[in-house]
Design a protein around this motif. Structure first.
Motif, PDB file in Angstrom:
ATOM      1  N   LYS A  46       0.832  -1.215   0.000  1.00 44.84           N
ATOM      2  CA  LYS A  46       0.000   0.000   0.000  1.00 44.84           C
ATOM      3  C   LYS A  46       0.866   1.265   0.000  1.00 44.84           C
ATOM      4  CE  LYS A  46      -3.976   2.045   2.301  1.00 44.84           C
ATOM      5  NZ  LYS A  46      -5.013   1.925   1.324  1.00 44.84           N
ATOM      6  N   ASN A  68       1.615   1.634  -4.185  1.00 47.54           N
ATOM      7  CA  ASN A  68       0.296   2.222  -4.449  1.00 47.54           C
ATOM      8  C   ASN A  68      -0.829   1.193  -4.453  1.00 47.54           C
ATOM      9  OD1 ASN A  68       1.487   4.805  -4.793  1.00 47.54           O
ATOM     10  ND2 ASN A  68       2.047   4.234  -6.871  1.00 47.54           N
ATOM     11  N   SER A  76       5.426   6.486 -10.052  1.00 45.71           N
ATOM     12  CA  SER A  76       5.254   6.869  -8.648  1.00 45.71           C
ATOM     13  C   SER A  76       6.615   7.247  -8.083  1.00 45.71           C
ATOM     14  CB  SER A  76       4.672   5.692  -7.851  1.00 45.71           C
ATOM     15  OG  SER A  76       4.837   5.903  -6.471  1.00 45.71           O
ATOM     16  N   GLY A 127      -0.349   0.841 -11.511  1.00 45.47           N
ATOM     17  CA  GLY A 127       0.588   1.494 -10.604  1.00 45.47           C
ATOM     18  C   GLY A 127       1.944   1.618 -11.273  1.00 45.47           C
TER      19      GLY A 127
END
Length: 194
Positions: free
Chosen positions: A32, A36, A141, A185
């Motif tokens: 998490k 992500n 990310s 992600g």
């Protein structure tokens, strides 16, 4: 480099399956926070769905890893004979155009010579064959990129350089006539036809 990767694998093999399958609260938190919430179980099922349930040809799985995601699929394929060979993906000891499917789940982000790995997996694939897989891509990310660059690469679990989505698309477009590529992600999964 090979020793660093081997040592990283040996030191992580006891936790690898748990982290990827999110087997405990710490693994779920790690996924998490740093990935992500990307669910490797879902990605694995999407990748494996590209392999027909009645497949009976020649399949190369590189790297095999722990088979946490593939074991049930390989068992279900009744006409597939499994043979394990230790080797180097950048110098496969297989004949040209000898496989109907090449599968690579979570391998390319660890391979030291990604260019050769792409060339070799393409070389051993038959014309009309399928290359399927999934792995980390950079640029989706900042948190994941930081983790990969500052921890996972230093530990030997991942090996730079890493492709962006655009760089990967360009590599695959040069090699394959058909590409089905998806982003989840910081992970990519795909199916390409030679």
């Amino acid at each position: 480099m090979a020793d660093k990767i081997q040592n990283a694998y040996e030191s992580s093999k006891n936790i690898y399956d748990d982290v990827l399958t999110q087997g405990n609260i710490f693994s779920k938190l790690y996924i998490k926070l740093f990935w992500n919430g990307t669910n490797d179980n879902d990605i694995a099922q999407k990748v494996l769905s590209y392999i027909p349930n009645d497949f009976s040809g020649n399949l190369l799985d590189v790297p095999v890893g722990t088979t946490v995601f593939t074991e049930h699929k390989w068992i279900a394929l009744k006409d597939v004979h499994i043979k394990c060979i230790q080797g180097d993906v950048s110098n496969l000891k297989m004949n040209d155009e000898s496989y109907d499917i090449v599968v690579s789940m979570n391998g390319f982000h660890a391979f030291p010579d990604k260019k050769k790995a792409f060339q070799e997996t393409w070389r051993v694939l038959k014309p009309g064959g399928t290359f399927i897989g999934c792995f980390y891509i950079r640029g989706k990310s900042k948190r994941t990129d930081w983790l990969v660059n500052h921890i996972l690469s230093k530990k030997g679990w991942f090996t730079p350089p890493f492709q962006t989505e655009e760089e990967l698309r360009n590599i695959l477009k040069e090699m394959y006539k058909q590409i089905d590529l998806h982003i989840d992600g910081s992970m990519v999964y795909f199916c390409c036809t030679k």
